[in-house]
Design a protein around this motif. Structure first.
Motif, PDB file in Angstrom:
ATOM      1  N   ARG A  80      -7.210   3.947   6.046  1.00  4.77           N
ATOM      2  CA  ARG A  80      -7.370   2.648   5.388  1.00  4.77           C
ATOM      3  C   ARG A  80      -6.092   1.875   5.652  1.00  4.77           C
ATOM      4  O   ARG A  80      -5.007   2.450   5.605  1.00  4.77           O
ATOM      5  N   VAL A  81      -6.231   0.596   5.944  1.00  7.24           N
ATOM      6  CA  VAL A  81      -5.043  -0.192   6.258  1.00  7.24           C
ATOM      7  C   VAL A  81      -4.774  -1.185   5.136  1.00  7.24           C
ATOM      8  O   VAL A  81      -5.692  -1.782   4.581  1.00  7.24           O
ATOM      9  N   ARG A  82      -3.489  -1.295   4.802  1.00  9.04           N
ATOM     10  CA  ARG A  82      -3.102  -2.221   3.737  1.00  9.04           C
ATOM     11  C   ARG A  82      -2.072  -3.204   4.258  1.00  9.04           C
ATOM     12  O   ARG A  82      -1.100  -2.820   4.905  1.00  9.04           O
ATOM     13  N   SER A  83      -2.303  -4.480   3.967  1.00 12.96           N
ATOM     14  CA  SER A  83      -1.284  -5.501   4.283  1.00 12.96           C
ATOM     15  C   SER A  83      -0.633  -5.943   2.983  1.00 12.96           C
ATOM     16  O   SER A  83       0.481  -5.544   2.674  1.00 12.96           O
ATOM     17  N   GLY A  84      -1.343  -6.751   2.177  1.00 17.33           N
ATOM     18  CA  GLY A  84      -0.759  -7.210   0.910  1.00 17.33           C
ATOM     19  C   GLY A  84      -1.312  -6.502  -0.306  1.00 17.33           C
ATOM     20  O   GLY A  84      -0.859  -6.754  -1.435  1.00 17.33           O
ATOM     21  N   GLY A  85      -2.326  -5.674  -0.144  1.00 18.78           N
ATOM     22  CA  GLY A  85      -2.858  -4.894  -1.272  1.00 18.78           C
ATOM     23  C   GLY A  85      -3.624  -5.693  -2.313  1.00 18.78           C
ATOM     24  O   GLY A  85      -3.854  -5.210  -3.416  1.00 18.78           O
ATOM     25  N   HIS A  86      -4.069  -6.927  -1.968  1.00 16.84           N
ATOM     26  CA  HIS A  86      -4.756  -7.760  -2.971  1.00 16.84           C
ATOM     27  C   HIS A  86      -6.256  -7.530  -3.041  1.00 16.84           C
ATOM     28  O   HIS A  86      -6.947  -8.205  -3.795  1.00 16.84           O
ATOM     29  N   LEU A  91      -9.787  -1.426  -1.837  1.00 16.71           N
ATOM     30  CA  LEU A  91     -10.253  -0.582  -0.723  1.00 16.71           C
ATOM     31  C   LEU A  91      -9.182  -0.325   0.326  1.00 16.71           C
ATOM     32  O   LEU A  91      -9.364   0.521   1.191  1.00 16.71           O
ATOM     33  N   SER A  92      -8.060  -1.041   0.252  1.00 15.33           N
ATOM     34  CA  SER A  92      -6.996  -0.811   1.230  1.00 15.33           C
ATOM     35  C   SER A  92      -6.136   0.403   0.892  1.00 15.33           C
ATOM     36  O   SER A  92      -5.328   0.828   1.710  1.00 15.33           O
ATOM     37  N   TYR A  93      -6.327   0.985  -0.287  1.00 17.07           N
ATOM     38  CA  TYR A  93      -5.457   2.116  -0.655  1.00 17.07           C
ATOM     39  C   TYR A  93      -6.135   3.169  -1.522  1.00 17.07           C
ATOM     40  O   TYR A  93      -5.536   4.180  -1.852  1.00 17.07           O
ATOM     41  N   ILE A 153      -0.239 -12.621  -1.416  1.00 19.96           N
ATOM     42  CA  ILE A 153      -1.389 -12.175  -0.589  1.00 19.96           C
ATOM     43  C   ILE A 153      -0.878 -11.771   0.792  1.00 19.96           C
ATOM     44  O   ILE A 153      -0.021 -12.433   1.367  1.00 19.96           O
ATOM     45  N   GLY A 154      -1.417 -10.702   1.349  1.00 16.67           N
ATOM     46  CA  GLY A 154      -1.054 -10.276   2.698  1.00 16.67           C
ATOM     47  C   GLY A 154      -1.812 -11.077   3.754  1.00 16.67           C
ATOM     48  O   GLY A 154      -3.001 -11.359   3.595  1.00 16.67           O
ATOM     49  N   VAL A 155      -1.109 -11.410   4.828  1.00 13.09           N
ATOM     50  CA  VAL A 155      -1.738 -12.137   5.930  1.00 13.09           C
ATOM     51  C   VAL A 155      -2.893 -11.306   6.522  1.00 13.09           C
ATOM     52  O   VAL A 155      -3.961 -11.828   6.846  1.00 13.09           O
ATOM     53  N   GLY A 157      -5.158  -8.947   5.365  1.00 11.92           N
ATOM     54  CA  GLY A 157      -6.460  -8.969   4.697  1.00 11.92           C
ATOM     55  C   GLY A 157      -6.998 -10.385   4.573  1.00 11.92           C
ATOM     56  O   GLY A 157      -8.187 -10.637   4.759  1.00 11.92           O
ATOM     57  N   HIS A 158      -6.100 -11.321   4.279  1.00 14.26           N
ATOM     58  CA  HIS A 158      -6.510 -12.712   4.029  1.00 14.26           C
ATOM     59  C   HIS A 158      -7.170 -13.322   5.261  1.00 14.26           C
ATOM     60  O   HIS A 158      -8.267 -13.883   5.176  1.00 14.26           O
ATOM     61  N   LEU A 159      -6.513 -13.195   6.412  1.00 16.38           N
ATOM     62  CA  LEU A 159      -7.070 -13.782   7.625  1.00 16.38           C
ATOM     63  C   LEU A 159      -8.298 -13.012   8.109  1.00 16.38           C
ATOM     64  O   LEU A 159      -9.139 -13.548   8.819  1.00 16.38           O
ATOM     65  N   GLY A 163      -9.839 -16.994   4.084  1.00 13.09           N
ATOM     66  CA  GLY A 163      -8.560 -17.523   3.611  1.00 13.09           C
ATOM     67  C   GLY A 163      -8.591 -19.018   3.409  1.00 13.09           C
ATOM     68  O   GLY A 163      -8.562 -19.782   4.369  1.00 13.09           O
ATOM     69  N   PHE A 164      -8.666 -19.452   2.147  1.00 16.52           N
ATOM     70  CA  PHE A 164      -8.625 -20.901   1.926  1.00 16.52           C
ATOM     71  C   PHE A 164      -7.821 -21.271   0.695  1.00 16.52           C
ATOM     72  O   PHE A 164      -7.656 -20.469  -0.228  1.00 16.52           O
ATOM     73  N   GLY A 165      -7.308 -22.497   0.712  1.00  8.59           N
ATOM     74  CA  GLY A 165      -6.505 -22.998  -0.398  1.00  8.59           C
ATOM     75  C   GLY A 165      -6.552 -24.515  -0.437  1.00  8.59           C
ATOM     76  O   GLY A 165      -7.547 -25.132  -0.017  1.00  8.59           O
ATOM     77  N   ILE A 214      -7.149  -2.269  13.412  1.00  5.95           N
ATOM     78  CA  ILE A 214      -6.008  -2.723  12.616  1.00  5.95           C
ATOM     79  C   ILE A 214      -5.394  -3.928  13.330  1.00  5.95           C
ATOM     80  O   ILE A 214      -4.872  -3.802  14.441  1.00  5.95           O
ATOM     81  N   VAL A 215      -5.507  -5.097  12.713  1.00  5.92           N
ATOM     82  CA  VAL A 215      -4.915  -6.287  13.315  1.00  5.92           C
ATOM     83  C   VAL A 215      -3.418  -6.263  13.008  1.00  5.92           C
ATOM     84  O   VAL A 215      -3.019  -6.197  11.842  1.00  5.92           O
ATOM     85  N   LEU A 216      -2.611  -6.286  14.052  1.00  9.26           N
ATOM     86  CA  LEU A 216      -1.154  -6.220  13.832  1.00  9.26           C
ATOM     87  C   LEU A 216      -0.534  -7.588  13.671  1.00  9.26           C
ATOM     88  O   LEU A 216       0.410  -7.771  12.909  1.00  9.26           O
ATOM     89  N   ALA A 433     -21.736 -15.049  -1.155  1.00  8.10           N
ATOM     90  CA  ALA A 433     -20.502 -14.606  -1.817  1.00  8.10           C
ATOM     91  C   ALA A 433     -19.381 -14.602  -0.784  1.00  8.10           C
ATOM     92  O   ALA A 433     -19.641 -14.537   0.424  1.00  8.10           O
ATOM     93  N   TYR A 434     -18.159 -14.680  -1.246  1.00  3.93           N
ATOM     94  CA  TYR A 434     -16.984 -14.756  -0.358  1.00  3.93           C
ATOM     95  C   TYR A 434     -16.376 -13.363  -0.226  1.00  3.93           C
ATOM     96  O   TYR A 434     -15.974 -12.766  -1.227  1.00  3.93           O
ATOM     97  N   VAL A 435     -16.293 -12.872   1.018  1.00  2.00           N
ATOM     98  CA  VAL A 435     -15.862 -11.482   1.210  1.00  2.00           C
ATOM     99  C   VAL A 435     -14.445 -11.227   0.702  1.00  2.00           C
ATOM    100  O   VAL A 435     -14.128 -10.117   0.255  1.00  2.00           O
TER     101      VAL A 435
END
Ligand code: FDA
Length: 498
Positions: A80-86, A91-93, A153-155, A157-159, A163-165, A214-216, A433-435
């Motif tokens: 499982r890969v974690r970037s920001g853990g949000h 599911l990232s951890y 937020i981690g880049v 998972g978000h991307l 990802g919107f704001g 895993i997107v680096l 729904a928004y993933v």
């Protein structure tokens, strides 16, 4: 099947041979728990009963990530890969089921490199949005990136999910501004956009994290903002006409000029209209006077600042500073549960009256509504996996919170019941729904013959992706036909029969 201890031993030996020991945290390591919880945003997933990783790998370069995947493949241990853990479901951890797995935590891979002249940046997945925004602002006060509000937020998972704001009406979602990416696939190969191919590059921009590899890092397009933006926050209670103003907002907010974004926090007996306008108060006031006089905006509401100052202002409060957006630690102690909807037809006034009754019940939560229209709605549904485009008036996020002192059952029941109540008033067939507001109650995968089942996954998949779900499954079939990267809501592989 849970791998035997023997294969786990083989996995750990393989890791130790390829990755420096100080970057590996076994469960027996004294730092294991502090590394595990370092980016957990929902403490309900750090309780002792959670299914934890066998080991946490904290790579400092791409070859460590590649080695972790190769070792995992060889020894049947999933990653499982974690970037920001949000992740809203953690599911990232954590695994929702008994499973032996490892976490690759990308927190050390977080450089940001801005090319001011080209108005682009390369950003590593382990960077936070705050780190990305900060680096952009150091290069220029008129460049920005359109992504989420919360700076931790981690880049990665978000991307992966969209990802919107506040800039979504002017510049679309984060994924609409991705130009290139590097990906470690299930064979441990490091691929750029060209090497991964068009289908996979399409899939990683919105198809949800964790399915394709895993997107680096990501190359993103930076967007221009004026040196001064204007923020406002106007609360309206039900007694002050919140129902009428909200009813009107639904039609007005998605149709305003793209420079103006007005979201609403609806809670208890009130609605708080929060806005960012790409311009000064002098031009905002006449615009609001002609298009949305019901809100009663006046000069005293206007707070002019730079775009980068708006980041801490909107999320951390008016006393926070720009440097605060670099703080990766959060002190969230409340447990939470969330889910989402999309609204395509304005909700009638009498239903808003009932919504406020729901929000006043014991153990009630809140809703956040964010208007679409403008750039985010201008892309065809198939441009990216994120299908919530033309015709969406706004997104709703429902949230509820509780403390460790209770089990949260009353709060989650309220959320479920309110979601059921809302069904007739939101998008249907599928109920979108928004993933990135992941909710396992929308459906969980079943694994048949060691591969995630496509038909069962459609239940949740079409909510997140509509007609793009099948194309995502085909892309998964191309890049990971053996379904190595899988979890409770990963994309199942569809492999054309030869
Ligand atoms: P995390 O590391 O938990 O990863 C999320 C998922 O992506 C997991 O499945 C993970 O395995 C996978 N993943 C992570 N890194 C990956 C990588 N490098 N390659 C492949 N897969 C990867 N959203 C929004 O659009 N706008 C907003 O304003 C907000 N605001 C907000 C506030 C708060 C407090 C929270 C908790 C969440 C939001 N979100 C949001 C939702 C947020 O966009 C979503 O949770 C992201 O997936 C989080 O990304 P992280 O990297 O932090 O999560």
């Amino acid at each position: 099947t849970v791998p035997s201890l023997a294969t786990s031993d083989g996995f750990l030996q393989c890791l130790s041979a390829a990755i420096p020991e100080e970057l590996l945290y076994m469960q027996s390591s004294p730092s294991f728990t502090s590394v595990l919880v370092s980016s957990i945003r929902n403490p309900k997933f750090s309780t002792p009963s959670m299914v934890k990783p066998l080991v946490i790998v904290t790579p400092t370069n791409a070859s460590h990530v590649q080695a972790a995947v190769v070792c995992g493949r060889q020894n049947d241990v999933r990653i499982r890969v974690r970037s920001g853990g949000h992740d809203y479901e953690g599911l990232s951890y954590r695994s929702a089921r008994p499973e032996v797995f490892a976490v690759v935590d990308l927190a050390n891979l977080r450089s940001v490199s801005v090319d001011q002249t080209a108005a682009t940046a390369w950003v590593d997945s382990g960077a936070t949005l705050g780190e990305l925004y900060y680096a952009i602002s150091k290069a220029s006060n008129t460049l920005a990136f359109p992504a989420g509000l919360c700076p931790t937020i981690g880049v990665g998972g978000h991307l992966s999910g969209g990802g919107f704001g506040m800039l979504l009406r002017k510049y679309g979602a984060a994924i609409d501004n991705v130009l290139d990416a590097t990906l470690v696939d299930a064979n441990g190969r490091l691929l750029d956009k060209e090497a991964m191919g068009a289908d996979v590059f399409w899939a990683i921009r919105g198809g949800g994290g964790a399915s394709f590899g895993i997107v680096l890092s990501w190359k993103v397009n930076l967007v221009s903002v004026p040196p001064t933006v204007t923020m406002f926050s106007v609360p309206k209670s039900v007694n002050e006409g919140a129902v009428d103003v909200l009813t009107k907002w639904q039609e007005v907010a998605p149709a305003l000029p793209d420079d103006l974004f007005i979201r609403v926090l609806v809670q208890n007996q009130g609605a708080n209209f929060q806005s960012m306008y790409l311009g000064t108060c002098d031009t905002l006031l006449p615009l609001m006077g002609s298009s949305f006089p019901e809100l009663g905006l006046n000069r005293a509401h206007c707070k002019e600042m730079s775009w980068i100052q708006s980041v801490p202002y909107i999320y951390l409060g008016s006393t926070a500073t720009v440097a605060d957006i670099l703080n990766r630690a959060t002190s969230t102690t409340s447990f939470s549960k969330a889910t989402s909807d999309y609204v395509r037809q304005a909700i009638p006034k009498d239903v808003w009256v009932q919504i406020f009754a729901w929000l006043s019940k014991p153990n009630a939560g809140l809703m956040i509504t964010e208007p679409y229209g403008g750039k985010i709605s201008s892309f065809p549904e198939t441009a990216t996996p994120f299908p919530h485009r033309d015709g969406v008036l706004y997104n709703i996020q429902y949230m509820n919170f509780w403390s460790a002192a209770t089990d949260g059952s009353a709060q989650t029941k309220w959320l479920k019941d309110f979601y059921t109540f809302m069904a007739p008033y939101v998008s249907q067939n599928p109920r979108e729904a928004y993933v990135n507001y992941r909710d396992l109650d929308l459906g969980e995968n079943t694994v048949v013959g060691n591969v995630t089942n496509y038909e069962a996954a459609k239940v949740w998949g079409e909510k997140y992706y509509k007609g793009n779900f099948e194309r995502l499954a085909m892309a998964k079939g191309e890049v990971d036909p053996d379904d190595y990267f899988r979890n409770e809501q990963s994309i199942p592989p569809l492999v054309p029969s030869k």
